[in-house]
Motif scaffolding. Structure first.
Motif, mmCIF file in Angstrom:
data_model
loop_
_atom_site.group_PDB
_atom_site.id
_atom_site.type_symbol
_atom_site.label_atom_id
_atom_site.label_comp_id
_atom_site.label_asym_id
_atom_site.label_seq_id
_atom_site.Cartn_x
_atom_site.Cartn_y
_atom_site.Cartn_z
ATOM 1 N N ALA A 1 18.047 -16.412 15.195
ATOM 2 C CA ALA A 1 19.373 -15.951 14.910
ATOM 3 C C ALA A 1 20.030 -16.339 16.115
ATOM 4 N N ALA A 2 19.519 -16.396 17.293
ATOM 5 C CA ALA A 2 20.339 -16.794 18.397
ATOM 6 C C ALA A 2 20.663 -18.290 18.427
ATOM 7 N N ILE A 3 19.681 -19.106 18.022
ATOM 8 C CA ILE A 3 19.830 -20.304 17.671
ATOM 9 C C ILE A 3 20.804 -20.710 16.639
ATOM 10 N N ARG A 4 20.839 -20.028 15.544
ATOM 11 C CA ARG A 4 21.599 -20.182 14.394
ATOM 12 C C ARG A 4 22.968 -19.831 14.937
ATOM 13 N N LEU A 5 23.237 -18.796 15.779
ATOM 14 C CA LEU A 5 24.656 -18.476 16.126
ATOM 15 C C LEU A 5 25.190 -19.722 17.005
ATOM 16 N N ARG A 6 24.255 -20.282 17.896
ATOM 17 C CA ARG A 6 24.922 -21.451 18.621
ATOM 18 C C ARG A 6 25.230 -22.406 17.870
ATOM 19 N N ALA A 7 24.420 -22.953 16.867
ATOM 20 C CA ALA A 7 24.648 -24.043 16.072
ATOM 21 C C ALA A 7 26.083 -23.750 15.379
ATOM 22 N N ARG A 8 26.269 -22.564 14.982
ATOM 23 C CA ARG A 8 27.497 -22.104 14.107
ATOM 24 C C ARG A 8 28.720 -22.408 15.001
ATOM 25 N N VAL A 9 28.679 -21.969 16.537
ATOM 26 C CA VAL A 9 29.530 -22.039 17.166
ATOM 27 C C VAL A 9 30.135 -23.595 17.291
ATOM 28 N N GLU A 10 28.866 -24.402 17.592
ATOM 29 C CA GLU A 10 29.139 -25.905 17.721
ATOM 30 C C GLU A 10 29.804 -26.509 16.471
ATOM 31 N N LEU A 11 29.132 -25.831 15.556
ATOM 32 C CA LEU A 11 30.082 -26.339 14.072
ATOM 33 C C LEU A 11 31.423 -26.058 13.781
ATOM 34 N N ALA A 12 31.523 -24.812 14.204
ATOM 35 C CA ALA A 12 33.103 -24.512 14.230
ATOM 36 C C ALA A 12 33.737 -25.219 15.406
ATOM 37 N N ARG A 13 33.236 -25.542 16.338
ATOM 38 C CA ARG A 13 34.145 -26.141 17.436
ATOM 39 C C ARG A 13 34.554 -27.668 16.959
ATOM 40 N N HIS A 14 33.724 -28.036 15.892
ATOM 41 C CA HIS A 14 33.985 -29.602 15.504
ATOM 42 C C HIS A 14 34.485 -29.387 14.133
ATOM 43 N N GLY A 15 35.055 -28.516 13.554
ATOM 44 C CA GLY A 15 35.810 -28.262 12.203
ATOM 45 C C GLY A 15 34.915 -28.190 11.190
ATOM 46 N N LEU A 16 33.668 -27.814 11.426
ATOM 47 C CA LEU A 16 32.766 -27.515 10.262
ATOM 48 C C LEU A 16 32.916 -26.047 10.027
ATOM 49 N N ASP A 17 33.852 -25.280 9.963
ATOM 50 C CA ASP A 17 33.940 -23.704 9.714
ATOM 51 C C ASP A 17 33.189 -23.512 8.416
ATOM 52 N N ASP A 18 33.146 -24.123 7.341
ATOM 53 C CA ASP A 18 32.538 -23.717 6.200
ATOM 54 C C ASP A 18 31.102 -23.508 6.441
ATOM 55 N N ALA A 19 30.402 -24.695 7.065
ATOM 56 C CA ALA A 19 29.054 -24.560 7.385
ATOM 57 C C ALA A 19 28.727 -23.455 8.396
ATOM 58 N N ALA A 20 29.715 -22.810 9.141
ATOM 59 C CA ALA A 20 29.364 -21.854 10.258
ATOM 60 C C ALA A 20 29.503 -20.636 9.785
ATOM 61 N N SER A 21 29.990 -20.338 8.431
ATOM 62 C CA SER A 21 29.877 -19.120 7.737
ATOM 63 C C SER A 21 28.732 -18.603 7.751
ATOM 64 N N PRO A 22 28.607 -17.251 7.755
ATOM 65 C CA PRO A 22 27.245 -16.375 7.577
ATOM 66 C C PRO A 22 26.621 -16.639 6.191
ATOM 67 N N ASP A 23 25.206 -16.486 6.335
ATOM 68 C CA ASP A 23 24.609 -16.737 4.876
ATOM 69 C C ASP A 23 24.989 -15.798 3.890
#
Length: 85
Positions: free
Chosen positions: A63-85
């Motif tokens: 879960a911590a790794i997924r959160l970090r990945a979501r933060v990076e994705l959001a930073r680079h404009g992939l907000d849809d991929a960063a939304s919770p499952d």
């Protein structure tokens, strides 16, 4: 997949966690090299969703790794991929 044996679920979750960490490291190297590779971002986004680990400690680490990945994705404009499952 919920009926998969616990050890099998944990092994898959562990492999996915390791792949996310590798993808994050690749992204970091790319950023240090001067650019963000869209293919790397898509690969990371594909790893974010997935089956939960049965082991609570492993699930927390993933879960911590997924959160970090979501933060990076959001930073680079992939907000849809960063939304919770």
């Amino acid at each position: 997949q919920e009926s998969a044996p616990v050890a099998e679920r944990d092994a898959r979750a562990r492999r996915r966690g390791e792949a996310m960490l590798q993808a994050l490291a690749d992204l970091q190297r790319g950023l240090l090299g001067g650019g963000v590779d869209a293919a790397r971002l898509r690969a990371l986004a594909a790893l974010v969703p997935g089956e939960e680990a049965a082991d609570p400690a492993l699930a927390e680490a993933i879960a911590a790794i997924r959160l970090r990945a979501r933060v990076e994705l959001a930073r680079h404009g992939l907000d849809d991929a960063a939304s919770p499952d």
